[in-house]
Structures are given as structure tokens and as C-alpha cells.
Design a protein around this motif. Structure first.
Motif, short mmCIF file in Angstrom:
data_model
loop_
_atom_site.label_atom_id
_atom_site.label_comp_id
_atom_site.label_asym_id
_atom_site.label_seq_id
_atom_site.Cartn_x
_atom_site.Cartn_y
_atom_site.Cartn_z
N LEU A 9 -1.84 -1.81 -0.54
CA LEU A 9 -3.08 -2.02 -0.59
C LEU A 9 -3.36 -1.59 -2.13
O LEU A 9 -3.08 -0.83 -2.77
N SER A 10 -4.63 -2.18 -2.67
CA SER A 10 -5.17 -1.84 -3.97
C SER A 10 -5.99 -0.35 -3.82
O SER A 10 -6.68 -0.19 -2.90
N TYR A 11 -5.71 0.41 -4.73
CA TYR A 11 -6.46 1.62 -4.94
C TYR A 11 -7.02 1.90 -6.19
O TYR A 11 -7.08 1.59 -7.09
N GLU A 12 -8.16 2.80 -6.20
CA GLU A 12 -9.02 3.15 -7.34
C GLU A 12 -9.35 4.64 -7.13
O GLU A 12 -9.58 5.06 -6.07
N SER A 13 -9.63 5.24 -8.27
CA SER A 13 -10.01 6.68 -8.23
C SER A 13 -11.48 6.79 -7.88
O SER A 13 -12.26 6.23 -8.40
#
Length: 219
Positions: free
Chosen positions: A56-60
């Protein structure tokens, strides 16, 4: 250039606790305990969900602990979980234990037998959220011929075009997996085990039997 075939990830090729879970679901005596069979489907769903989560796509995002702050990578959005009724329900529940804020959908796909061992797959019910630009996880314990998965996916496109497609199953046949690869080449397939044969009635051998009947009783 032709379309690339769907990527297949077979989780039981390595040693893990999943092998014990699969053993219990396949064993002709242990599987008769319906509660245990449903629980093992749920456990397998959680393991599949964990593996799919890596793509999946991740963000901080910053988190504050009792002693300070740090940045952590979190999923930027939850996937849409869609299970094929009825056998997909316990597997779906295992996914929800990890993707607890996911949007959910349900679709019914069933075999309508004709002459001899022939059958056609039909979809008669669908309740799903909008899929445009989302990560779709299509859940079905048994991928025998692959026709149910493919027909369900084509029906789901009425709700929009997903950005990425994940197929999640417990046991599939080599023939069924190949069929899905041909017809949904963008999919990423995550499955616990793949067996070599199908019977004349298109049941997986050695497989584990009818997952819906084992979980909920004979139809």
C-alpha cells in the motif's frame, strides 16, 4: 507488447505458522469443527492482509509518545475490502482485524450447473462503495476455475475503476490462477497455497473441500 500477467504471491512456499493453519483446514477430521474452521479462515485473512499491507501507499505522520515525538510511515488510505459471499465472510473478518477502518463491499457469485459437469457463474447481488482510484482487495477463499473472481471483478467495475487490484484467497488451482492472470493482468494475487489439479466438477485437488459448507453447513 502483450499485457503483463498478474503477480502471484504464494505464502505457504516458506515455513511459517500459516502451514499449521492450512493443515487444520485441510485435515478431513479437524475441519469438521466449524468454529475452528471459521477461526482458521479469519487467521489466514489477517496473514494475507499483513502481506498485502506491504504494497500500500504510505505517508509520514508525527506521533507524540509520553517521552517525545517521532515520524512514522502510516498507510495513506485504507483499501476497499470486497468479499464473495458466502465463504468469503470469515476471511473478510480476518482482513478487518488489521484494516479496521476499511470501506467494505459484498458480492454474490455462484455456480449454476447445466448439463453434466458444466456450469456457468452468475452474479446476482452487489453492494460496494465507489472504487475509482482506490485499492481494491477482492476476497474469495477458493480460486478453482477463476471464473467467479473474474466475473465479480468485471461486475465491480460498475462502481468505478480501482487504482490497484489485489486478489486474496486460501487455496487455488494452477488452472484457476492462470485464468485470473489472463483476465485481470493488473491484479496482484496473494494466496496461501496453490494445488495442481481440478476434478471433472472443478473442485480443487487435494484442496480442502467446500469452504462455505465447512464454515456454515451444507447448502
Amino acid at each position: 507488447m502483450g499485457k503483463m500477467a498478474a503477480q502471484v504471491n504464494i505464502l505457504s512456499t516458506g515455513n511459517s505458522v500459516l502451514n499449521q493453519i492450512l493443515y487444520e483446514m485441510r485435515d478431513h477430521e479437524i475441519q469438521l469443527d466449524r468454529m475452528r474452521f471459521r477461526t482458521n479462515l479469519q487467521r489466514t485473512g489477517s496473514i494475507l492482509a499483513y502481506e498485502i499491507s506491504k504494497e500500500l501507499s504510505y505517508e509520514s505522520q508525527e506521533v507524540t509518545t509520553p517521552l517525545g515525538q517521532l515520524d512514522m510511515n502510516l498507510p495513506s488510505q485504507q483499501p476497499v475490502l470486497v468479499s464473495i459471499l458466502r465463504a468469503g465472510v470469515p476471511l473478510h473478518d480476518g482482513f478487518l482485524k488489521l484494516f479496521d477502518r476499511a470501506d467494505n463491499g459484498f458480492i454474490s457469485a455462484f455456480r449454476q450447473h447445466t448439463a453434466g459437469n458444466d456450469f456457468v457463474v452468475k452474479v446476482e447481488y452487489m453492494a460496494v462503495p465507489a472504487l475509482d482510484g482506490r485499492d481494491l482487495v477482492l476476497i474469495d477463499p477458493m480460486i478453482a476455475t477463476g471464473q467467479s473472481i473474474v466475473l465479480s471483478y468485471k461486475s465491480l467495475l460498475e462502481a468505478g475503476t480501482p487504482e490497484r487490484v489485489f486478489i486474496a484467497g486460501v487455496v487455488g488451482s494452477e488452472e484457476g490462477i492462470a485464468y485470473v492472470q489472463r483476465h485481470i493482468p493488473k491484479a496482484r494475487i496473494y494466496i496461501a497455497a496453490v494445488d495442481k489439479e481440478l476434478t471433472a466438477k472443478s473442485y480443487i485437488v487435494p484442496g480442502l473441500g467446500d469452504a462455505g459448507d465447512l464454515a456454515f453447513g451444507e447448502k
